[in-house]
Design a protein around this motif. Structure first.
Motif, short mmCIF file in Angstrom:
data_model
loop_
_atom_site.label_atom_id
_atom_site.label_comp_id
_atom_site.label_asym_id
_atom_site.label_seq_id
_atom_site.Cartn_x
_atom_site.Cartn_y
_atom_site.Cartn_z
N SER A 525 2.18 -3.25 -4.80
CA SER A 525 2.29 -2.38 -3.76
C SER A 525 1.09 -3.08 -2.24
O SER A 525 0.37 -4.25 -3.20
CB SER A 525 1.22 -1.11 -3.73
OG SER A 525 0.05 -2.21 -4.65
N ARG A 526 0.72 -2.78 -1.68
CA ARG A 526 0.05 -3.43 -0.59
C ARG A 526 -1.48 -3.39 -1.19
O ARG A 526 -1.59 -4.57 -1.05
CB ARG A 526 -0.55 -2.75 0.62
CG ARG A 526 -0.83 -3.20 1.52
CD ARG A 526 -1.04 -2.46 3.41
NE ARG A 526 -1.94 -3.21 4.07
CZ ARG A 526 -3.26 -2.62 4.52
NH1 ARG A 526 -3.25 -1.80 4.07
NH2 ARG A 526 -3.96 -3.77 5.36
N ASP A 527 -1.75 -2.74 -1.58
CA ASP A 527 -3.04 -2.80 -2.56
C ASP A 527 -3.50 -3.71 -3.54
O ASP A 527 -4.28 -4.89 -3.55
CB ASP A 527 -3.40 -1.45 -3.21
CG ASP A 527 -4.33 -0.64 -2.31
OD1 ASP A 527 -4.53 -0.93 -0.44
OD2 ASP A 527 -4.73 0.25 -2.32
N GLU A 528 -2.30 -3.88 -4.36
CA GLU A 528 -1.85 -5.21 -5.54
C GLU A 528 -2.05 -6.06 -4.44
O GLU A 528 -2.36 -7.51 -4.94
CB GLU A 528 -0.76 -5.03 -6.29
CG GLU A 528 -0.62 -3.26 -7.06
CD GLU A 528 -0.43 -2.99 -7.76
OE1 GLU A 528 0.02 -2.11 -8.82
OE2 GLU A 528 1.08 -3.14 -7.69
N ALA A 529 -0.61 -7.00 -3.31
CA ALA A 529 -0.96 -7.92 -2.74
C ALA A 529 -2.74 -7.63 -2.50
O ALA A 529 -2.98 -9.07 -2.01
CB ALA A 529 -0.01 -7.52 -1.43
N ILE A 530 -2.72 -7.17 -2.21
CA ILE A 530 -4.31 -6.91 -1.18
C ILE A 530 -5.04 -8.19 -2.12
O ILE A 530 -5.94 -8.89 -1.48
CB ILE A 530 -4.76 -6.52 0.59
CG1 ILE A 530 -3.98 -6.64 1.20
CG2 ILE A 530 -6.09 -6.60 -0.25
CD1 ILE A 530 -4.57 -4.81 1.83
N ALA A 541 -3.49 -11.17 7.03
CA ALA A 541 -2.66 -9.99 6.88
C ALA A 541 -1.83 -9.35 6.06
O ALA A 541 -1.12 -10.54 6.39
CB ALA A 541 -2.46 -9.98 8.21
N VAL A 542 -1.95 -8.51 5.68
CA VAL A 542 -0.78 -7.68 4.54
C VAL A 542 0.10 -6.41 5.31
O VAL A 542 -1.07 -5.84 5.58
CB VAL A 542 -1.23 -7.71 2.88
CG1 VAL A 542 -0.92 -6.98 2.60
CG2 VAL A 542 -1.80 -9.30 2.51
N LYS A 543 0.66 -6.76 5.92
CA LYS A 543 1.37 -6.06 6.16
C LYS A 543 1.88 -4.52 5.91
O LYS A 543 1.10 -3.05 6.10
CB LYS A 543 2.69 -5.62 7.28
CG LYS A 543 1.94 -7.21 8.21
CD LYS A 543 2.61 -6.51 9.70
CE LYS A 543 1.62 -7.58 10.45
NZ LYS A 543 2.11 -8.80 10.46
N GLY A 544 2.36 -4.98 4.21
CA GLY A 544 2.52 -3.11 3.19
C GLY A 544 2.78 -3.92 2.34
O GLY A 544 2.29 -4.42 1.57
N SER A 545 4.33 -3.63 1.25
CA SER A 545 3.86 -3.88 -0.26
C SER A 545 4.92 -5.13 -0.05
O SER A 545 4.90 -5.43 0.92
CB SER A 545 4.67 -2.97 -0.83
OG SER A 545 6.26 -2.87 -0.51
N MET A 546 4.63 -6.07 -1.35
CA MET A 546 5.09 -7.38 -0.90
C MET A 546 5.71 -7.66 -2.33
O MET A 546 5.99 -6.90 -3.25
CB MET A 546 4.35 -8.54 -0.74
CG MET A 546 3.45 -8.18 0.82
SD MET A 546 1.94 -9.58 0.62
CE MET A 546 2.91 -11.44 0.97
N LYS A 547 6.70 -8.52 -2.05
CA LYS A 547 7.77 -9.25 -3.24
C LYS A 547 7.33 -10.21 -3.87
O LYS A 547 5.98 -11.30 -3.02
CB LYS A 547 9.11 -9.61 -3.37
CG LYS A 547 10.34 -8.29 -2.18
CD LYS A 547 10.54 -7.66 -3.77
CE LYS A 547 11.53 -6.07 -3.06
NZ LYS A 547 12.62 -7.07 -3.63
N GLY A 548 6.61 -10.03 -5.18
CA GLY A 548 5.92 -11.57 -6.08
C GLY A 548 6.55 -12.47 -5.25
O GLY A 548 5.45 -14.11 -5.57
N LYS A 549 7.55 -12.94 -5.08
CA LYS A 549 8.12 -14.58 -3.99
C LYS A 549 7.21 -14.75 -3.15
O LYS A 549 7.16 -15.70 -3.18
CB LYS A 549 9.38 -14.94 -4.17
CG LYS A 549 10.08 -15.00 -5.81
CD LYS A 549 11.61 -15.46 -5.96
CE LYS A 549 12.31 -15.74 -6.88
NZ LYS A 549 12.89 -14.81 -7.20
N GLU A 550 7.27 -13.80 -2.53
CA GLU A 550 6.67 -13.78 -0.87
C GLU A 550 5.25 -14.35 -1.12
O GLU A 550 4.27 -15.03 0.06
CB GLU A 550 6.90 -12.56 -0.25
CG GLU A 550 6.54 -12.04 1.58
CD GLU A 550 6.92 -10.63 1.94
OE1 GLU A 550 7.52 -9.84 1.38
OE2 GLU A 550 6.16 -10.65 2.98
#
Ligand SMILES: [Mg+2]
Ligand SMILES: [Zn+2]
Ligand SMILES: [Zn+2]
Ligand SMILES: [Zn+2]
Lengths: 877, 81
Positions: A525-530, A541-550
């Protein structure tokens, strides 16, 4: 203050002390074995005579008139009643006696041969080579002679009984007789003594038999006063007391005309004492002991071995500006840093010269004193411990005098400032087996009592945190600091010269973390990614949810292009590359991780492809930054995902257990079949093996296969949702073998590569029948670690385990000694600027370093370039 | 027994006696004297086979695991004993 000597050493000549020389350099003859009188004052002509130097402050030396600090101490001497052999020269004496005539003292060679040897000697000297081999040749040649070619006297066989007895024709010679013989030799040979490797200008053979014994100055054998007021003498003094006592008795008995037998006994006793005085570990005689039973430490013991003068005090020394404490991990500091406890930082100092430019700053620093209180929000600020004034006076800074000392501070002084963040220090863990065992770090002063280091630098130091201690050295000069920073900083050692790959890199949870983050491209999720990215110091910047590889791609340099198989690759027959079902084919394009999971092969120490490539392509700064970021990233990721392991990771379903049992039963049966065939003589023999060996090999094969099968069954039921499997497959910790031993079956135990066969007559343990060749009786452990071993299995397992322990113990001690010999042999060899490898005086060892002239640290796995890598790079452009 | 030519054996690298000018050039490029060259004993089988004399410098061309082919030089010298 020490005034430097104005004399320059041109050369050193080693010689033998003559009796005259010993008397001449003696301050006094020593005659009484007593040391101090009732008042505790040294007795004249005793072993502590004040003419031999002084050890108590306040007194003046009777020889040189100086006080304790300046008197170097002076030799005395003992006149021996009868001569004794010097053990150190016994071998040499033997060689001389063997090769000379007792009648006339000449070499047992004819003139022609002597002339030839002299010519040879000159040639060796001309070449500047070692002449000591010549004496062996002389002895060899004289051995063939049966009578003296000079006077015709028959040559009798000379024998040597270690350590100090010589016989001629079976008759024991007294040291006096030996000395007479040697006197004749020096008389007869003159300059030809050189053929016996003796320089007649500085040494005569008869001096190797002692008539006078030098007594070393008291400063070399000081007595210590215990708290009880009792005096305790040095071992050397004890030994000298013994010598004087026996010497006295020998003299009295001889002068009184005592029977020959008594005199000879005392003479031998004197020889024993003098021998042990030189070397108390002489083979063939019992070492002299202290009253407590401890063997005395005499002259040879002071010099020899690891604790001796050479290795302990001359090759190695204790140093100032160093600290040692326990280490512990800190994932939040850079690999270039080391966490230093405040207590240590306040003790260790860096000298800073006061100049007109920094005097105000320095004044402020001195004003703080030795234990300044840091402002709120700061845990530590450095103070000053000492000031060295321009007149070389050392002033200790205290809380009381800090103000006034600071006021009086002048340009040209040196202040010894406590450690502060950013100071360069050397950090070391023993054993220092390669150059990465000592690297330069930047100081980070931290609370608590341990040195802190980043986990990625554990592999080069081979450090863990089960109580390991490390040493730190503070550099004291600008040159040293510059050199350390350029050559020794941790980031300069990411690539190892040992194999041209990265030695510094991620370990354990760092690898698990990255693997979990990137495997099968999990979504965050976005929070986790941040959370994860900010931990790694990512600023974008982190726009939204992200994949692990990203997420992982964000710490990669944007220009990075790589393609390789990951550790998790199982080596499929036809590699599907980017379509790999195990996500084990890594493709990185322009700094983006396209496919593949990141595991040990990508970022691990010793293996990390990404690390290696970044270090080589983008430099050490980029590599350091990548390691710092990727470790923090993976720690954040593993914390978000959650990770744990326990024994229930090895739980397998009932059916799998049954399958394993089945397999084991089958194996047991098969073994029984082999045994039956063997007993009935129907076993087919393997060429070149005996029948017994054939049987053993077949059984070993069956048990080996049984373990593999059970492992396969177990791992079929342990999937990638299992933490232990994740660790094994990603290379973080453990192996699939470890897992199958825990879940399936431990397997055959072996000692010396064979099934266990030792123990009782005809059987390994009383639990089995004699002659039982079955699996269980010969150390096959069919239980798993999780199920637990039965008593016989446990015993066999201990036998195998013990062998492993002994092997490692033997290996480390042997390889340690081998390393020492190698280093001693190679330490003077140097790579010169013209690419040649040379010894000290310029002799060429190799015309091109390593024959190819390649620096392994800058190589690609030992090669100058990698064609395949070059092609890939061209492809991307 | 027939005497084998050891130089034909695959483990024996080729040894070539350098000419005087070549020796001078070699010593000059490395700024060394003959004494600083690695030595080879005069009774070494290869030296005997090619008939080199004391003081001759041999050029040795070896196979090398790192460089493919590596070149080295040794000066023929007598044993002391
Ligand atoms: Mg440890
Ligand atoms: Zn003195
Ligand atoms: Zn004689
Ligand atoms: Zn694959």
């Amino acid at each position: 203050m020490i005034t430097p000597s104005k004399k320059e050493i041109d050369k050193i000549v080693f010689s033998v002390l003559s009796p005259e020389k010993i008397r001449k350099m003696s301050a006094t003859r020593i005659i009484t074995p007593d040391t101090y009188d009732e008042d505790g004052f040294p007795i004249e002509m005793g072993l502590m005579d004040t003419r031999l130097g002084i050890i108590e402050p306040g007194l003046r030396c009777k020889t040189c008139g100086q006080r304790v600090k300046d008197c170097p101490g002076h030799f005395g001497h003992i006149e021996l009643a009868m001569p004794v052999i010097h053990v150190g020269f016994a071998k040499m004496i033997y060689a001389i006696l063997k090769s000379t005539c007792r009648g006339c003292g000449h070499l047992l060679l004819d003139e022609k041969e002597i002339k030839r040897l002299k010519g040879l000697h000159e040639k060796i000297v001309e070449r500047g080579e070692n002449t000591s081999y010549l004496i062996k040749e002389v002895v060899k040649r004289t051995g063939k002679v049966s009578a003296c070619p000079h006077c015709g006297r028959d040559k009798l066989k000379v024998e040597f009984d270690k350590p100090t007895t010589f016989r001629e024709g079976g008759h024991k010679m007294t040291p006096a007789e030996v000395r007479e013989w040697l006197e004749k030799v020096s008389e007869a040979l003159g300059d030809n003594l050189r053929l016996l490797d003796i320089n007649p200008k500085v040494a005569r053979p008869e001096w190797m038999v002692l008539t006078v014994l030098p007594v070393p100055p008291v400063t070399t054998r000081p007595s210590i006063t215990l708290e009880t007021g009792e005096r305790s003498e040095d071992d050397l003094t004890h030994k000298l007391v013994d010598i004087i006592r026996i010497n006295q008795r020998l003299q009295e008995n001889r002068d009184a005309g005592a029977p020959q037998l008594i005199v000879e006994d005392l003479w031998e006793l004197l020889q024993y004492h003098v021998t042990t005085y030189f070397d108390n570990q002489t083979s063939g005689i019992p070492p002299a002991r202290h009253r407590s039973g401890r063997a005395l430490k005499t002259l040879a013991q002071r010099l020899k071995g690891k604790e001796g003068r050479f290795r302990s005090n001359l090759s190695g020394k204790r140093v100032n500006f160093s600290a040692r404490t326990v280490i512990s991990p800190d994932p939040n500091i850079s690999i270039n840093e080391v966490g230093v406890p405040i207590k240590i930082a306040r003790e260790l100092t860096v000298p800073v010269r006061v100049t007109p430019l920094n005097i105000e700053e320095m004044r402020e620093l001195v004003k703080r004193g030795t234990n300044p209180k840091p402002p709120i929000g700061v845990t530590y600020i450095p103070g000053v411990n000492y000031i060295i004034r321009p007149d070389d006076r050392r002033i200790k800074v205290t809380d009381e005098n800090a103000e006034t000392v600071a006021e009086r501070l002048e340009v040209g002084s040196i202040i010894e400032r406590q450690l502060q963040n950013g100071d360069i220090v050397l950090f070391n863990r023993q054993p220092s087996l390669h150059r990465m065992s000592m690297m330069a770090h930047k100081v980070r002063v931290l609370p608590y009592r341990t040195f802190r280091l980043n986990l990625a630098v554990c592999p080069p130091y081979n450090a863990d945190f089960d109580g390991d201690e490390m040493n730190m050295h503070v550099l004291q000069t600008e040159e040293a600091r510059a050199e350390a920073e350029i050559l020794m900083k941790v980031q300069e050692h990411i690539l190892s010269p040992r194999f041209g790959g990265a030695i510094i890199g991620a370990i354990h949870d760092h690898i698990s973390g990255c693997f979990l983050l990137t495997y099968k491209n999990r979504e965050f999720s976005r929070d986790e990614a941040i959370y994860i990215l900010s931990a790694a110091g990512y600023k974008g910047a982190v726009k939204g949810s992200m994949k692990g590889k990203e997420i992982f791609s964000r710490v990669l340099p944007p220009e990075l292009n790589l393609e390789y198989t990951a550790k998790a690759c199982i080596g499929c027959e036809k590699c599907l590359k980017e379509k790999c079902p195990y996500d084990a084919y890594v493709i990185i394009k322009n700094g983006k991780l396209i496919t593949g999971a990141i595991d040990e092969k990508s970022i691990g120490s010793f293996k990390g492809e990404i690390l290696e490539y970044i270090a080589r392509k983008f430099g050490n700064d980029a590599a350091r930054e990548f390691i710092d970021r990727v470790t923090k990233l993976s720690v954040a990721a593993i914390m978000i995902i959650g990770f744990t392991t326990g024994i229930d990771d090895e739980d397998i379903p009932e059916e799998a257990s049954l399958q394993i049992r089945e397999q084991l039963d089958k194996a047991t049966e098969k073994i029984q079949q082999f045994i039956k065939a063997y007993n009935e003589g129907e076993l087919e023999q393997i060429p070149g093996r005996s029948l017994e060996e054939t049987l053993e090999m077949e059984i070993m094969r069956v048990t080996g296969r049984a373990r593999d099968y059970t492992g396969e069954i177990a791992s079929k039921h342990l999937g990638m949702d299992n933490s232990a499997v994740i660790m094994a497959r990603s290379g973080a910790r453990g192996s699939m073998l470890n897992l199958s031993q825990m879940a399936g079956c431990v397997g055959q135990q072996a000692v010396r590569g064979e099934r266990i066969h030792r123990g009782y007559g005809g059987r390994t343990l009383p639990h089995f029948k004699k002659g039982d060749l079955g699996a269980q009786a010969k150390g096959f452990v069919s239980s798993s670690y999780k199920r637990g071993l039965n008593p016989t299995e446990y015993f066999f397992h201990s036998m195998g385990g013990r062998e492993g322990l002994v092997d490692t113990a033997v290996r480390t001690s042997r390889s340690g000694y081998m390393q020492r010999r190698l280093v001693n042999a190679l330490e003077n060899i140097k790579l010169e600027r013209d690419g040649t490898v040379r010894a000290t005086s310029g002799e060429v060892i190799q015309f091109v370093y390593g024959e190819d002239g390649i620096e392994p640290m800058k190589s690609i796995k030992g090669k100058a370039t990698s064609i395949s890598l070059l092609l890939k790079e061209v492809e991307h452009e | 027994m027939k005497k084998e030519d050891i130089q034909k054996h695959e483990l024996v690298p080729s040894h070539i006696i350098l000419k005087k000018e070549e020796v001078e050039k070699l010593l000059k490029t490395y700024h060394i004297t003959k004494a600083q060259l690695p030595r080879i004993l005069i009774d070494d089988p290869v030296v005997v086979a090619i008939g080199a004399k004391e003081g001759d410098v041999l050029k040795i061309i070896r196979k090398s695991p790192t460089a493919g082919i590596s070149v080295s030089y040794r000066v023929v010298s007598k044993a002391v004993l």
